[in-house]
Motif scaffolding. Structure first.
Motif, PDB file in Angstrom:
ATOM      1  N   TYR A 118       0.801  -1.223   0.000  1.00 34.32           N
ATOM      2  CA  TYR A 118       0.000   0.000   0.000  1.00 34.32           C
ATOM      3  C   TYR A 118       0.837   1.279   0.000  1.00 34.32           C
ATOM      4  CZ  TYR A 118      -3.900  -3.089   1.210  1.00 34.32           C
ATOM      5  OH  TYR A 118      -4.837  -4.084   1.205  1.00 34.32           O
ATOM      6  N   GLY A 119       2.086   1.206   0.390  1.00 33.78           N
ATOM      7  CA  GLY A 119       2.901   2.421   0.461  1.00 33.78           C
ATOM      8  C   GLY A 119       2.408   3.382   1.511  1.00 33.78           C
ATOM      9  N   THR A 120       2.036   2.838   2.672  1.00 34.17           N
ATOM     10  CA  THR A 120       1.380   3.628   3.711  1.00 34.17           C
ATOM     11  C   THR A 120       2.193   4.838   4.149  1.00 34.17           C
ATOM     12  OG1 THR A 120       0.408   1.554   4.505  1.00 34.17           O
ATOM     13  CG2 THR A 120       0.251   3.460   5.962  1.00 34.17           C
ATOM     14  N   ARG A 121       3.504   4.690   4.234  1.00 28.41           N
ATOM     15  CA  ARG A 121       4.337   5.780   4.739  1.00 28.41           C
ATOM     16  C   ARG A 121       4.361   6.990   3.806  1.00 28.41           C
ATOM     17  NH1 ARG A 121       9.814   2.705   6.414  1.00 28.41           N
ATOM     18  NH2 ARG A 121       9.136   1.315   4.730  1.00 28.41           N
ATOM     19  N   PHE A 122       3.856   6.806   2.576  1.00 26.11           N
ATOM     20  CA  PHE A 122       3.844   7.917   1.622  1.00 26.11           C
ATOM     21  C   PHE A 122       2.439   8.457   1.360  1.00 26.11           C
ATOM     22  CE2 PHE A 122       8.001   6.151   0.828  1.00 26.11           C
ATOM     23  CZ  PHE A 122       8.777   7.243   0.475  1.00 26.11           C
ATOM     24  N   LEU A 123       1.481   8.049   2.192  1.00 32.52           N
ATOM     25  CA  LEU A 123       0.146   8.637   2.077  1.00 32.52           C
ATOM     26  C   LEU A 123       0.209  10.141   2.372  1.00 32.52           C
ATOM     27  CD1 LEU A 123      -2.015   5.890   3.811  1.00 32.52           C
ATOM     28  CD2 LEU A 123      -2.222   6.654   1.424  1.00 32.52           C
ATOM     29  N   PRO A 124      -0.620  10.968   1.715  1.00 30.60           N
ATOM     30  CA  PRO A 124      -1.713  10.585   0.809  1.00 30.60           C
ATOM     31  C   PRO A 124      -1.299  10.363  -0.640  1.00 30.60           C
ATOM     32  CG  PRO A 124      -1.745  12.940   1.148  1.00 30.60           C
ATOM     33  CD  PRO A 124      -0.634  12.418   2.027  1.00 30.60           C
ATOM     34  N   ALA A 125      -0.012  10.580  -0.984  1.00 31.65           N
ATOM     35  CA  ALA A 125       0.397  10.459  -2.384  1.00 31.65           C
ATOM     36  C   ALA A 125       0.087   9.077  -2.952  1.00 31.65           C
ATOM     37  CB  ALA A 125       1.881  10.765  -2.533  1.00 31.65           C
ATOM     38  N   THR A 126       0.275   8.022  -2.142  1.00 31.61           N
ATOM     39  CA  THR A 126       0.103   6.657  -2.632  1.00 31.61           C
ATOM     40  C   THR A 126      -1.365   6.222  -2.689  1.00 31.61           C
ATOM     41  OG1 THR A 126       0.627   5.973  -0.357  1.00 31.61           O
ATOM     42  CG2 THR A 126       2.363   5.768  -2.005  1.00 31.61           C
ATOM     43  N   LYS A 127      -2.276   7.107  -2.349  1.00 25.89           N
ATOM     44  CA  LYS A 127      -3.691   6.787  -2.496  1.00 25.89           C
ATOM     45  C   LYS A 127      -4.038   6.558  -3.968  1.00 25.89           C
ATOM     46  CE  LYS A 127      -8.281   8.387  -1.085  1.00 25.89           C
ATOM     47  NZ  LYS A 127      -8.930   8.439  -2.410  1.00 25.89           N
ATOM     48  N   ALA A 128      -3.349   7.271  -4.858  1.00 25.23           N
ATOM     49  CA  ALA A 128      -3.634   7.157  -6.289  1.00 25.23           C
ATOM     50  C   ALA A 128      -2.416   6.767  -7.119  1.00 25.23           C
ATOM     51  CB  ALA A 128      -4.200   8.480  -6.821  1.00 25.23           C
ATOM     52  N   ILE A 129      -1.210   6.943  -6.556  1.00 22.88           N
ATOM     53  CA  ILE A 129       0.024   6.683  -7.310  1.00 22.88           C
ATOM     54  C   ILE A 129       0.794   5.558  -6.639  1.00 22.88           C
ATOM     55  CG2 ILE A 129       2.173   7.667  -8.191  1.00 22.88           C
ATOM     56  CD1 ILE A 129       0.870  10.441  -7.813  1.00 22.88           C
ATOM     57  N   PRO A 130       1.098   4.468  -7.339  1.00 22.43           N
ATOM     58  CA  PRO A 130       1.901   3.401  -6.731  1.00 22.43           C
ATOM     59  C   PRO A 130       3.257   3.937  -6.276  1.00 22.43           C
ATOM     60  CG  PRO A 130       0.940   2.662  -8.807  1.00 22.43           C
ATOM     61  CD  PRO A 130       0.692   4.143  -8.721  1.00 22.43           C
ATOM     62  N   LYS A 131       3.648   3.566  -5.075  1.00 22.09           N
ATOM     63  CA  LYS A 131       4.935   4.019  -4.553  1.00 22.09           C
ATOM     64  C   LYS A 131       6.080   3.655  -5.490  1.00 22.09           C
ATOM     65  CE  LYS A 131       6.646   1.490  -1.372  1.00 22.09           C
ATOM     66  NZ  LYS A 131       6.887   0.778  -0.100  1.00 22.09           N
ATOM     67  N   GLU A 132       5.964   2.501  -6.134  1.00 22.85           N
ATOM     68  CA  GLU A 132       7.024   2.032  -7.035  1.00 22.85           C
ATOM     69  C   GLU A 132       7.183   2.917  -8.261  1.00 22.85           C
ATOM     70  OE1 GLU A 132       5.321  -0.908  -4.444  1.00 22.85           O
ATOM     71  OE2 GLU A 132       4.360   0.170  -6.118  1.00 22.85           O
ATOM     72  N   MET A 133       6.179   3.774  -8.503  1.00 17.15           N
ATOM     73  CA  MET A 133       6.249   4.682  -9.647  1.00 17.15           C
ATOM     74  C   MET A 133       6.736   6.075  -9.248  1.00 17.15           C
ATOM     75  SD  MET A 133       5.608   2.745 -12.058  1.00 17.15           S
ATOM     76  CE  MET A 133       5.699   4.010 -13.317  1.00 17.15           C
ATOM     77  N   PHE A 134       7.055   6.269  -7.961  1.00 13.98           N
ATOM     78  CA  PHE A 134       7.644   7.541  -7.557  1.00 13.98           C
ATOM     79  C   PHE A 134       8.994   7.691  -8.257  1.00 13.98           C
ATOM     80  CE2 PHE A 134       5.573   8.361  -3.143  1.00 13.98           C
ATOM     81  CZ  PHE A 134       4.324   8.331  -3.737  1.00 13.98           C
ATOM     82  N   PRO A 135       9.269   8.858  -8.838  1.00 14.67           N
ATOM     83  CA  PRO A 135      10.520   9.015  -9.590  1.00 14.67           C
ATOM     84  C   PRO A 135      11.680   9.502  -8.735  1.00 14.67           C
ATOM     85  CG  PRO A 135       9.143  10.936  -9.934  1.00 14.67           C
ATOM     86  CD  PRO A 135       8.359   9.999  -9.018  1.00 14.67           C
ATOM     87  N   ILE A 136      12.839   8.952  -9.001  1.00 15.46           N
ATOM     88  CA  ILE A 136      14.093   9.553  -8.567  1.00 15.46           C
ATOM     89  C   ILE A 136      14.547  10.387  -9.754  1.00 15.46           C
ATOM     90  CG2 ILE A 136      16.460   9.180  -7.817  1.00 15.46           C
ATOM     91  CD1 ILE A 136      14.405   8.361  -5.731  1.00 15.46           C
ATOM     92  N   LEU A 137      14.409  11.678  -9.635  1.00  9.61           N
ATOM     93  CA  LEU A 137      14.493  12.618 -10.766  1.00  9.61           C
ATOM     94  C   LEU A 137      13.382  12.256 -11.757  1.00  9.61           C
ATOM     95  CD1 LEU A 137      18.373  13.016 -11.187  1.00  9.61           C
ATOM     96  CD2 LEU A 137      16.798  14.176  -9.614  1.00  9.61           C
ATOM     97  N   THR A 138      13.709  11.714 -12.921  1.00  8.80           N
ATOM     98  CA  THR A 138      12.669  11.434 -13.925  1.00  8.80           C
ATOM     99  C   THR A 138      12.380   9.947 -14.093  1.00  8.80           C
ATOM    100  OG1 THR A 138      14.297  11.371 -15.721  1.00  8.80           O
ATOM    101  CG2 THR A 138      13.282  13.510 -15.227  1.00  8.80           C
TER     102      THR A 138
END
Length: 284
Positions: free
Chosen positions: A14-34
């Protein structure tokens, strides 16, 4: 000699530690730069000669499938423009790798996620990358280093380990090790036999400060062991418990990898990684 053809990516969390961003965006898709974290992991697998990516996913993760697919409208829009080069890296991955997906029905631990991937892996040795652990170095990637070691020990599982501060041992699976007789010269002080493993121990009960990080090479025997592994007190099946069963048979090796790891599963680690790569690119 066993060839590793598949890499498993457990990304259903669920990527709980990154809520609320991970409510709609998978944590694995968070970018390091681009570049998304998962793309970093896929590129590492490719660097080790692995082209078949097995993704254990879950609800709300469709962005992952879309990312590793052709975007015809976007490509048509950028074709023959100065911005077309931005798609070069992802085009290479799409052309080079194949992707298969299965959904983890319930979040019951890493061991359960790996068991869920059995339908994609079959009866063969495979690699596992946890994209939260972003690894970088100037030479061979961590997984490429591990595949070289696997050639010498094809019947063993291999876990990547690194020393962590004593106050952080409770965050990891911790191993106890001993030397391997007649280990090759290049692997002296790097590869060790695992004799004990404890998931998230207290400092008092911790056998060392060597922590398992998100890189594994697992033999197909792991699936049989996972089926017999009992859930922990939280109802989760821990891969550490399953590996301990194999360690008792002398079938688990700890590898002190060469490189640097960033814990991008935490907000602090994600920021540290972003700053590191930004400095490397001369952006800050």
């Amino acid at each position: 000699m066993t060839t590793i053809n598949k890499c498993l990516f457990p990304v259903a969390g669920y990527g709980t530690r990154f809520l609320p961003a991970t409510k709609a965006i998978p944590k694995e898709m968070f970018p390091i730069l681009t570049k998304p974290l998962l793309q970093h992991g896929v590129e590492e697998a490719l660097s080790a000669g692995i082209v078949n990516m097995a993704i254990v996913t879950g609800r709300g993760k469709r962005a992952i499938e879309d990312h590793f697919d052709n975007a015809f409208e976007l490509e048509a829009q950028l074709k023959n423009t100065p911005n077309e080069h931005y798609l070069k890296d992802i085009r290479h991955i799409i052309e080079k790798a194949t992707f298969s997906y299965v959904r983890q029905k319930k979040m019951l631990g890493l061991g359960d996620a790996i068991s869920t991937g059995k339908t994609l892996i079959g009866n063969e040795t495979f690699a596992v990358i946890l994209p939260d652990d972003l690894c970088t170095n100037s030479g061979d990637s961590v997984l490429a280093q591990m595949t070289l070691l696997h050639k010498d020990y094809p019947d063993c599982c291999i876990v990547a380990v690194e020393e962590v501060p004593n106050e952080e041992v409770g965050k990891y699976g911790i191993v106890e090790i001993e030397s391997i007789p007649n280990v090759t010269k290049s692997m002296q002080n790097l590869a060790f036999k695992v004799t004990n493993m404890i998931e998230k121990p207290t400092l008092k009960e911790s056998p060392s400060n060597l922590a398992i990080i998100g890189r594994y090479i697992l033999t197909p025997e792991i699936f049989e062991v996972l089926e017999k592994t009992k859930p922990d007190n939280n109802g989760e099946i821990q891969i550490t418990d399953a590996l301990m069963t194999l360690a008792k048979k002398g079938k688990v090796i700890a590898y002190k990898f060469q490189g640097r790891r960033f814990d991008c599963g935490s907000v602090k680690g994600f920021v540290v990684a972003t700053n590191y790569f930004a400095k490397a690119e001369g952006l800050i």
